[in-house]
Scaffold this active site. Sequence first.
Site, mmCIF file in Angstrom:
data_model
loop_
_atom_site.group_PDB
_atom_site.id
_atom_site.type_symbol
_atom_site.label_atom_id
_atom_site.label_comp_id
_atom_site.label_asym_id
_atom_site.label_seq_id
_atom_site.Cartn_x
_atom_site.Cartn_y
_atom_site.Cartn_z
ATOM 1 N N SER A 101 0.827 -1.145 0.170
ATOM 2 C CA SER A 101 0.023 0.014 0.159
ATOM 3 C C SER A 101 0.941 1.093 0.054
ATOM 4 O O SER A 101 1.984 1.449 0.629
ATOM 5 C CB SER A 101 -0.999 0.064 1.445
ATOM 6 O OG SER A 101 -1.369 1.162 1.573
ATOM 7 N N GLU B 293 0.426 3.647 1.777
ATOM 8 C CA GLU B 293 0.681 3.938 3.285
ATOM 9 C C GLU B 293 1.927 3.705 4.053
ATOM 10 O O GLU B 293 2.131 4.107 4.944
ATOM 11 C CB GLU B 293 -0.527 3.366 4.160
ATOM 12 C CG GLU B 293 -1.950 3.974 3.742
ATOM 13 C CD GLU B 293 -2.445 5.197 4.203
ATOM 14 O OE1 GLU B 293 -1.705 5.656 5.300
ATOM 15 O OE2 GLU B 293 -3.251 5.890 3.599
ATOM 16 N N TYR C 163 -1.657 0.413 10.090
ATOM 17 C CA TYR C 163 -1.817 -0.327 8.809
ATOM 18 C C TYR C 163 -0.429 -0.034 7.813
ATOM 19 O O TYR C 163 -0.096 -1.120 7.351
ATOM 20 C CB TYR C 163 -3.106 0.267 7.959
ATOM 21 C CG TYR C 163 -3.354 0.134 6.809
ATOM 22 C CD1 TYR C 163 -3.709 -1.266 6.400
ATOM 23 C CD2 TYR C 163 -2.881 0.702 5.821
ATOM 24 C CE1 TYR C 163 -4.000 -1.762 4.911
ATOM 25 C CE2 TYR C 163 -3.215 0.228 4.140
ATOM 26 C CZ TYR C 163 -3.617 -0.761 4.131
ATOM 27 O OH TYR C 163 -3.681 -1.363 2.941
HETATM 28 P P1 NAP Z 1 -11.041 -5.679 1.595
HETATM 29 O O1 NAP Z 1 -12.057 -5.698 0.644
HETATM 30 O O2 NAP Z 1 -11.113 -5.470 2.897
HETATM 31 O O3 NAP Z 1 -10.666 -7.358 1.548
HETATM 32 C C1 NAP Z 1 -9.926 -8.092 2.753
HETATM 33 C C2 NAP Z 1 -10.187 -9.497 2.692
HETATM 34 O O4 NAP Z 1 -9.279 -9.941 3.559
HETATM 35 C C3 NAP Z 1 -11.243 -9.987 2.959
HETATM 36 O O5 NAP Z 1 -11.733 -11.100 2.167
HETATM 37 C C4 NAP Z 1 -11.366 -10.675 4.336
HETATM 38 O O6 NAP Z 1 -12.109 -11.761 4.530
HETATM 39 C C5 NAP Z 1 -9.747 -11.221 4.411
HETATM 40 N N1 NAP Z 1 -9.188 -11.504 5.611
HETATM 41 C C6 NAP Z 1 -8.849 -10.558 6.791
HETATM 42 N N2 NAP Z 1 -8.591 -11.134 7.639
HETATM 43 C C7 NAP Z 1 -8.068 -12.481 7.209
HETATM 44 C C8 NAP Z 1 -7.717 -13.469 7.989
HETATM 45 N N3 NAP Z 1 -7.049 -13.228 9.384
HETATM 46 N N4 NAP Z 1 -7.468 -14.594 7.326
HETATM 47 C C9 NAP Z 1 -8.110 -14.764 6.257
HETATM 48 N N5 NAP Z 1 -8.609 -13.810 5.249
HETATM 49 C C10 NAP Z 1 -8.725 -12.540 6.197
HETATM 50 O O7 NAP Z 1 -9.725 -5.157 0.823
HETATM 51 P P2 NAP Z 1 -9.210 -4.971 -0.836
HETATM 52 O O8 NAP Z 1 -9.613 -3.592 -0.954
HETATM 53 O O9 NAP Z 1 -9.678 -5.858 -1.747
HETATM 54 O O10 NAP Z 1 -7.892 -4.886 -0.713
HETATM 55 C C11 NAP Z 1 -7.018 -6.039 -1.010
HETATM 56 C C12 NAP Z 1 -5.586 -5.850 -0.565
HETATM 57 O O11 NAP Z 1 -5.092 -4.809 -1.063
HETATM 58 C C13 NAP Z 1 -5.584 -5.549 1.036
HETATM 59 O O12 NAP Z 1 -4.495 -6.487 1.517
HETATM 60 C C14 NAP Z 1 -5.448 -4.185 1.242
HETATM 61 O O13 NAP Z 1 -4.717 -3.778 2.371
HETATM 62 C C15 NAP Z 1 -4.545 -3.846 0.009
HETATM 63 N N6 NAP Z 1 -4.812 -2.351 -0.481
HETATM 64 C C16 NAP Z 1 -5.822 -2.062 -1.113
HETATM 65 C C17 NAP Z 1 -6.014 -0.671 -1.277
HETATM 66 C C18 NAP Z 1 -7.416 -0.266 -1.975
HETATM 67 O O14 NAP Z 1 -7.548 0.852 -2.113
HETATM 68 N N7 NAP Z 1 -8.499 -1.168 -1.845
HETATM 69 C C19 NAP Z 1 -4.922 0.187 -1.346
HETATM 70 C C20 NAP Z 1 -3.780 -0.443 -0.884
HETATM 71 C C21 NAP Z 1 -3.564 -1.617 -0.648
HETATM 72 P P3 NAP Z 1 -13.393 -11.781 5.179
HETATM 73 O O15 NAP Z 1 -14.416 -11.315 4.094
HETATM 74 O O16 NAP Z 1 -13.592 -12.878 6.041
HETATM 75 O O17 NAP Z 1 -13.374 -10.525 6.150
#
Ligand code: NAP
Length: 318
Positions: free
Chosen positions: A126, A128, A150
Amino acid sequence: MSRTAFVTGVSGQDGGYLAEQLLGQGVQVHGLFRWPEQLTTFRTRFPDVQPHLGDLTNPTRMAALVAEIGPDEIYNLAGISSVAQSWADPVGTGRVSGLAAAGILHAAYQHKEATGQDVRVVQASSAEIFGNPVNSPQDESTPLAPITPYGAAKAYAHTMAGTFRSRELFAVSVVLYNHESPRRPPQFVTRKITQGAALIARGEQDELRLGNLDARRDWGWAPDYVDAMIRAARHDVAGDYVIATGRSHSVRDFVAAAFTRAGIDDWEKYVVVDPAFVRPVDAVELVGDSGKARRELGWTPTVDFDELVGRMVDADLR
Ligand code: NAP
């Protein structure tokens, strides 16, 4: 021969788009889910993805799954993805978004050593990790200086990808700037704005309470960012890649564009700045230079800011 991918975080915004893109390419996709009660929903939502129960923070389970699946590509997307939530639970965030990445990388390395399979790991990092950077735009050489739990957890995972790369595992860290879609949950400011604008336009909500309208972010279209992950996994060499549009906009710009799309010109009448939503510590501006990804991966964002906001508002109006 068909490739096999293992996706953690498949139920999240990016995981869903990633699974769809991989399946569309004929890749066999295996996905991780956390709770037994999620299985029915998982099967309904992803009939073509092989479900596997497990928690990312359990390295023994992750090693067993990697050995069982034998993936060519692992996409580690699971984690706590909200900065606000990371302040509420810094230890949990460190475990899932930081330490657990080491478990996945170690599992991939062990599997490669045991079988000779060229396992490729993509870590979702990220912007961040850069905190409040002095240089703008940021690129792969910008120093890591996170200012949130984070960001600190992600910085650890990012560093570990490089650490395992030095041990000759194909490990990539994609440094993702904010990317949005109608699938973004409403606790994120962009979706809160587009949902609020749609509800106000339909007369179902009176006001929208927001935090700092001057924060500036580089917002892109989520499916483009997933495309970058796949390109990075298939590239000749492993590396870190900043994935960003290179253009920043303020939260205020986002609000104005969303309300205009919803047919409201005087958005100021409906938006209340509420100190309760101002983050305790926040990067003033994050904007990324994705020149390396454009040159080496042939990646380019396909959806501009106005179109991104428009697609989200249209989906919420529907
Ligand atoms: P998201 O919608 O919040 O999805 C997070 C996923 O992680 C969910 O499927 C959640 O499952 C799963 N999870 C959380 N804790 C877990 C655990 N202990 N064991 C197994 N699964 C777990 O995130 P996103 O927006 O798709 O982002 C994907 C990745 O990219 C993340 O790592 C995020 O930090 C990174 N990222 C995203 C952005 C952005 O703008 N979207 C920017 C920078 C980086 P549940 O459904 O069970 O909760």
